[in-house]
Structures are given as C-alpha cells and as structure tokens.
Write a protein that holds these residues in place. Structure first.
Motif, mmCIF file in Angstrom:
data_model
loop_
_atom_site.group_PDB
_atom_site.id
_atom_site.type_symbol
_atom_site.label_atom_id
_atom_site.label_comp_id
_atom_site.label_asym_id
_atom_site.label_seq_id
_atom_site.Cartn_x
_atom_site.Cartn_y
_atom_site.Cartn_z
ATOM 1 N N SER A 156 1.378 3.925 -3.237
ATOM 2 C CA SER A 156 0.727 5.322 -3.268
ATOM 3 C C SER A 156 2.068 6.158 -3.505
ATOM 4 C CB SER A 156 0.394 5.468 -1.589
ATOM 5 O OG SER A 156 1.239 5.295 -0.737
ATOM 6 N N ALA B 274 -4.654 -4.639 -7.683
ATOM 7 C CA ALA B 274 -5.987 -4.278 -8.072
ATOM 8 C C ALA B 274 -6.805 -3.459 -6.902
ATOM 9 C CB ALA B 274 -6.695 -5.332 -8.741
ATOM 10 N N GLN B 275 -6.641 -4.338 -5.781
ATOM 11 C CA GLN B 275 -7.334 -3.771 -4.595
ATOM 12 C C GLN B 275 -7.153 -2.590 -4.141
ATOM 13 O OE1 GLN B 275 -6.880 -7.035 -2.075
ATOM 14 N NE2 GLN B 275 -8.490 -6.705 -0.812
ATOM 15 N N MET B 276 -5.701 -2.423 -4.119
ATOM 16 C CA MET B 276 -5.124 -1.058 -3.777
ATOM 17 C C MET B 276 -4.976 0.055 -4.952
ATOM 18 S SD MET B 276 -3.682 -1.663 -0.644
ATOM 19 C CE MET B 276 -3.412 -3.135 0.332
ATOM 20 N N ASP B 277 -6.079 -0.119 -5.834
ATOM 21 C CA ASP B 277 -5.976 0.850 -6.961
ATOM 22 C C ASP B 277 -4.674 1.020 -7.646
ATOM 23 O OD1 ASP B 277 -8.729 1.127 -6.268
ATOM 24 O OD2 ASP B 277 -8.269 2.644 -4.798
ATOM 25 N N ALA B 278 -3.996 0.155 -7.822
ATOM 26 C CA ALA B 278 -2.847 0.222 -8.760
ATOM 27 C C ALA B 278 -3.113 0.745 -10.259
ATOM 28 C CB ALA B 278 -1.893 -0.980 -8.771
ATOM 29 N N THR B 279 -2.254 1.584 -10.558
ATOM 30 C CA THR B 279 -2.284 2.101 -12.104
ATOM 31 C C THR B 279 -2.019 0.966 -13.000
ATOM 32 O OG1 THR B 279 0.179 2.651 -12.389
ATOM 33 C CG2 THR B 279 -1.234 4.473 -11.458
ATOM 34 N N GLU B 280 -2.060 1.152 -14.355
ATOM 35 C CA GLU B 280 -1.929 0.100 -15.628
ATOM 36 C C GLU B 280 -0.556 -0.141 -15.384
ATOM 37 O OE1 GLU B 280 -4.317 -1.458 -17.575
ATOM 38 O OE2 GLU B 280 -5.710 -0.631 -16.488
ATOM 39 N N LYS C 153 0.949 -1.249 -0.013
ATOM 40 C CA LYS C 153 -0.176 0.076 -0.066
ATOM 41 C C LYS C 153 0.743 1.124 -0.064
ATOM 42 C CE LYS C 153 -3.601 2.074 2.935
ATOM 43 N NZ LYS C 153 -4.283 1.561 4.252
ATOM 44 N N GLN D 10 1.696 -0.203 -13.064
ATOM 45 C CA GLN D 10 2.087 -0.884 -11.707
ATOM 46 C C GLN D 10 1.593 -2.332 -11.965
ATOM 47 O OE1 GLN D 10 0.246 1.912 -8.793
ATOM 48 N NE2 GLN D 10 2.297 2.595 -8.221
ATOM 49 N N ASP E 96 -4.069 -9.663 -7.567
ATOM 50 C CA ASP E 96 -5.351 -9.120 -6.875
ATOM 51 C C ASP E 96 -5.245 -8.017 -5.841
ATOM 52 O OD1 ASP E 96 -6.792 -10.945 -8.451
ATOM 53 O OD2 ASP E 96 -6.704 -12.344 -6.883
#
Length: 604
Positions: free
Chosen positions: A117, A148-154, A113, A156, A145
């Motif tokens: 960030s 993706a849950q942690m709102d990673a960019t394309e 996380k 990342q 997964d």
C-alpha cells in the motif's frame, strides 16, 4: 550526496530476518576479522536472546562497494505490528523473507499489505532452502498469489527472487546454483532498491520513526531525512502531530555503522540518523527548516486491543522479595516504558492501580518480565480486550488465526475453537501429514488458549494470529474448565499434605514453599474451587502400625511461568509477580467473603 539505499527486512516470526542481517553485516566487512561476534547480534535485549525473537525494530548500516545500505530489522510478532508499520515509511524497498517450507503465514500477509500500500516493490528472499522439506517453487507461487490478492501493481508483481540459507550465509539467483556467499543478494539490493528521493538543496524535512532513551542526553529520535541536511548545534523547528511547533537546538547527532553509534557533524537527505535535544519528540513528529517549515504527514498508529491492570502487591508476603514495591516506583517505571514504546499507553485507575493498554498478551508479559528482572514486585489482573461503541453497538476486536497441526488433532482443535466463537474460513492439507486451518475469532477467545493448544497437539502445533478489525460483540466465550485449589492456612507447605492433595488435581507448589490464605496452590480436577489445607502434618503416635511408615511419592509440581499464569487465571484471580516467584492468588483472600460474593452473583 552519498550513494544510499534504505531497506527493511520483513517476515513472519522465525523466518530468519535477524540471522540474515547478521550475515549481511559479516560479509560486507563491517566487523573486522579479529572481532568476536555473537549469534543474532541484532537481538540485544536479554529476553530477545532467550526467546530467539525480535521485539524492537533496530537499524544498522553497512558499506558495500562504496554504497551505504541502511538496514532495519523488524519484529515478526503480531503484537509488535505497530513497529513494522512505522519502519516501512522510512525505507524505499523491503526484503520480504519467506520460509521455503512454511510458505506464506498470517504475519507475512500483514506486512506485505502495508508494504504494497506504500508503493514499495519488494525483493522476495526464499530463506531456509536447505530444509529437507523445502519447496521453493511452491512458496514463490504462494507469494505471487498473495501479491495479486492484495491488488499489487504490474511492477510490484515482477518482483526479483533470491534463494537463500541465511544461517549458512549464502544466496543464489537459482535454488540449484553452487554459490556459497551473499553476493547475489547484495547485487540485487544495489540494482533493485531505488535511490532515496529528495535533495540536500531543499529545506530540512526529517521524520522520527522510533525512539530511544539515554540517561545523559534524554530522549533520542531515530529518524530519516527526506530533504535537506541537519547539523549538530543547528536550530530547527519540531512540528508535532497536533500542530504544535517548538524551536530547539540539535545537541547531538548520531550516525550508524554496523553495531556502533558514531557521533557525526552533518547528515544529508536520504540517510537515517539519531537526533537528541528535543524532550517532547514523539514518533511521527517532523523536524523542519524554521524559515520554511513543511512538516510531513503524521503517522497513524494502530490502537491497543488488550488491557491489563498492574497494581501494588498487597498479599501477606508483599515486600519480602522485591526491591521496588511502592505505587510511585511502578508509576515511574511505566512512564519510562511509554517514553519509547508508543504502541502502549497507561492510566492510573485508583490507589496504586494502573491500567496498561497494549497490542497483545506477549507485549504486556514482556513488559512485566522486564520489570520483574529489574527488581519490581506487583500484581497483574487477567488480560481484557478493549471494546468500543459505534452507533450504540458494542464492538470488540477480531483476529485472523492460522493453525498448522498434524492431521489427527485437527478435529479436536476445531471443536475447542468452536466453543470460543471461532469461525473457520479455510482448511488446506499441507502434505506430510499436516493441515492448515484458518479462523476468524474474537480476541477474547485467544486469551488463555496457547497452553491448552500445545497440550492438545502434543507440542507439534503452530499457532499465529494478527488483528483483523472491530466487529459487533459476540456473546460469552468459554474459558477455563477446571477450578482452583485454594489454601485455607498460612505457613509452609508440607510434603505429607501435598501427597494427600495430589489426587484432587495438579499442584503448583512443592514442600517448604510459603503459602497464605487465599493463595491458589493447584488446579482442581473438577470445575469448582476447593479450599484445602497444605500445611497439615502427620499425626505422630508412639504406637507402631504396619503401613504407616510408607514413603510418600510426590508428583513434580507444574511450574507457572508469568505467561502461563496470566493465561490460566480467571477474573476473580491475580498473579503476584516478584523477582523470585510467580504466584497465583484469589483477588479476595478471605474465604467467607468469597462465598458471599459467589452466592450474590448466583442470584443476580
């Protein structure tokens, strides 16, 4: 400008960070062929070596094909999360290690996380692929997964994956390859880790991310240079987090190579070095060009969640085993600790009493264990969580707890945690007869649970937790079920009386141990405290009787380590810590005043 790469190795505890750094050091030719090298060479502290955990983040540098790679090895324990957070700001990329069998764990989530960030693009290393139950493909899916849950960019989400067995020193692009060295990992680092931004032409910008201390040159700030260059003897401006600015001279500049620290004349942008000459330097402070100061943003450091009282030992045996026993010695030692450990702080709260605040039980017991080894003698109270008030509501810290346990114990554990106000959020069968349970639990509920948990799961359970957030106070939490056996005499314990007391509970002492009034000598089998006499000898007569000369059989006592004792005690008890022994005692030694206090508490 040199070709530099800066990376941090992050992972959950025990997934192999330090072992991987060892192998990178060996295979990059940093150690010469004749050099004798220990295992887990980065763990330099005695306790780190004994427990096999990393406590302090440490940095090293290796040269590979003309490129300088600065590597920072970070701790995996939640208690040292503050260390990891700061380190991530100093690097341009992270190596995320995940165990090929255990997969994503709570601490993995915490560090991922933070890394995402900050915009880092991680390189995922699936480690320990040689384990018989390893499932590398499942683990890669879990990591995807999680990102993706942690709102990673394309970008990342398109992370490179390397499969490795750090202990055996190999890395592979594909788990089935036959490659037997770390070359694929080195090449991935060179390809995917971005070069540092910044230029040597700009004004100096350097930020301190960890501290060291040397008796001769004082405080040393280990820092990364974002812009410009710094030279020994140069006058620069120290910009502190509170806006204060101090001019000073760089008395020493130290570079890293392998495990060695080398004095250097000049260091340029993108590199990591150690700077001495500033007594007031702190983590997050910047060193800037005095002509045009542009300080970097100060760092946010997570606040402590747990506090413990350290006090001068005032038991009848005080001063018989320790070298440093006075309050000013303890004060000096705690002040020295705070010089380099910024996740902790302390204050004096009375005559010879100090309240130490930290991030968790482990962090505080490690400080106490270090002091004990240095010859200090003191007493410690029960750990308490730090609560705070928001809009008139009392708030306390909550933790995210993950437990892996054999299936047959899961019911007992859910029941045990329910009594401690835990709320179950997830339950996943892990295959091969084990279950993963996830809870949200008040930090108070975790104090003193580890030993009980290991007993409950016959030593097979694994428990990990990380700080979640502050939430409204959740009422009282059940603590120890059993009372204490308390000595009512001073003297030396005798085998005869211990033999007669064994049926009353579990003993902590053995014959010939010194005891005193108010010392806890065992755990009572019932819920109340019991005053007992452990020094009573056998009445001898000159009349022989059958059965009176039977041999006594003693059960080995339960030896209390510092951690066990801190977990075991209640609010009215203290742990007496000396270089030789760890004893548990009542806060109030006199039995009559204890009874009076108990009566008073009953009527209140």
């Amino acid at each position: 400008m040199r070709d530099i790469r800066n990376i941090a190795v992050i992972a959950h505890v025990d997934h192999g960070k330090t072992t991987l750094v060892d192998e990178l050091l060996k295979q990059s030719g940093t150690f010469s062929a004749h050099q004798e090298v220990d295992e887990r060479v980065m763990d330099s502290n005695d306790i780190e070596k004994e427990r096999g955990i990393t406590i302090l983040s440490k940095n090293t540098a290796i040269d590979y094909e003309g490129v300088r790679i600065n590597i920072i090895d970070t701790p995996g324990h939640a208690d040292f999360g503050g260390e990891v957070e700061r380190v991530l700001k100093m690097v341009d990329c992270v190596l995320l290690l995940v165990d090929a069998q255990e997969g994503v764990m709570p601490q993995t989530k915490f560090v991922v996380k933070k890394a995402l960030s900050l915009g880092h693009k991680p390189i995922v290393v699936v480690n320990k692929i040689d384990k018989p139950a390893a499932e590398p493909d499942r683990v890669v899916d879990e990591v995807f997964d999680l990102f993706a849950q942690m709102d990673a960019t394309e970008e990342q989400l398109e992370f490179p994956v390397i499969y490795a067995a750090a202990r055996d020193g190999y890395a592979r692009y594909d788990a089935e390859d036959g490659n037997m060295d770390l070359k694929p990992l080195f090449e991935t680092i060179l390809t995917h880790v971005p070069k540092p931004d910044g230029s040597e032409e700009n004004g100096l910008q350097l930020q301190v991310f960890t501290l060291d201390y040397d008796n001769f040159i004082g405080k040393i700030g280990i820092a990364r240079i974002f812009n410009g260059t710094i030279s020994q003897g140069e006058t620069v401006l120290l910009c502190k987090a509170d806006g204060e600015k101090v001019r000073g001279r760089v008395t020493k500049l130290i570079g890293f190579k392998g495990l060695e620290r080398i004095e250097v004349k000049t260091v340029g942008a993108g590199d990591i070095c150690a700077v001495a000459g500033f007594e007031t330097v702190d983590v997050g402070d910047s060193l800037c060009d005095p002509a045009n100061p542009m300080p970097l943003d100060p760092m946010h450091i997570e606040e402590p969640t747990l506090s413990v009282t350290f006090a001068v030992n005032d038991s009848p045996l005080a001063g018989t085993e320790g070298k440093y026993v006075t309050s000013n010695k303890i004060d000096e030692r705690l002040a020295a600790e705070m010089n380099t450990n910024i996740a902790m702080n302390y204050e004096q709260i009375g005559e010879g009493k100090f309240k130490v605040n930290g991030r968790g039980e482990l962090q505080i017991t490690i400080l106490a264990e270090n002091m004990r080894r240095e010859g200090f003698e003191f007493s410690i109270g029960r750990p308490e969580v730090i609560t705070k008030e928001e809009n008139g509501v009392k708030m306390e810290p909550f933790e995210h707890l993950v437990i892996d346990t054999p299936d047959e114990f899961s019911g007992a554990i859910i029941e045990k945690l329910g009594k401690r106000k835990a709320n179950m959020t997830n339950m996943v069968p892990m295959g091969s007869g084990s279950t993963r349970l996830e809870f949200e639990i008040p930090a108070r509920g975790l104090i003193g649970i580890r030993t009980e948990f290991l007993t409950e799961t016959k030593g097979e359970g694994v428990m990990n937790h990380s700080f979640l957030e502050f939430r409204p106070y959740s009422g009282t939490v059940e603590s120890r079920k059993y009372g204490a056996l308390v000595s009512m005499e001073n003297g030396e314990a005798l085998g005869y009386s211990i033999f007669n007391l064994q049926e009353r509970g579990i003993m902590f002492i053995k014959p010939q141990d010194k005891v005193y009034v108010g010392m806890v000598i065992g755990e009572h089998a019932k819920g109340n405290d019991l005053d007992v006499n452990p020094i009573k000898g056998k009445q001898l007569t000159n009349v022989r009787a059958s059965g009176s000369d039977d041999a006594i059989k003693l059960v080995p006592p339960r030896t209390m380590s510092l951690e066990n004792a801190l977990e075991w005690i209640e609010d009215d008890e203290l742990v007496e810590v000396t270089p030789i022994s760890v004893r548990v005692r009542k806060r109030d030694l006199d039995p009559t005043s204890r009874k009076r206090a108990a009566k008073k508490a009953k009527f209140e």
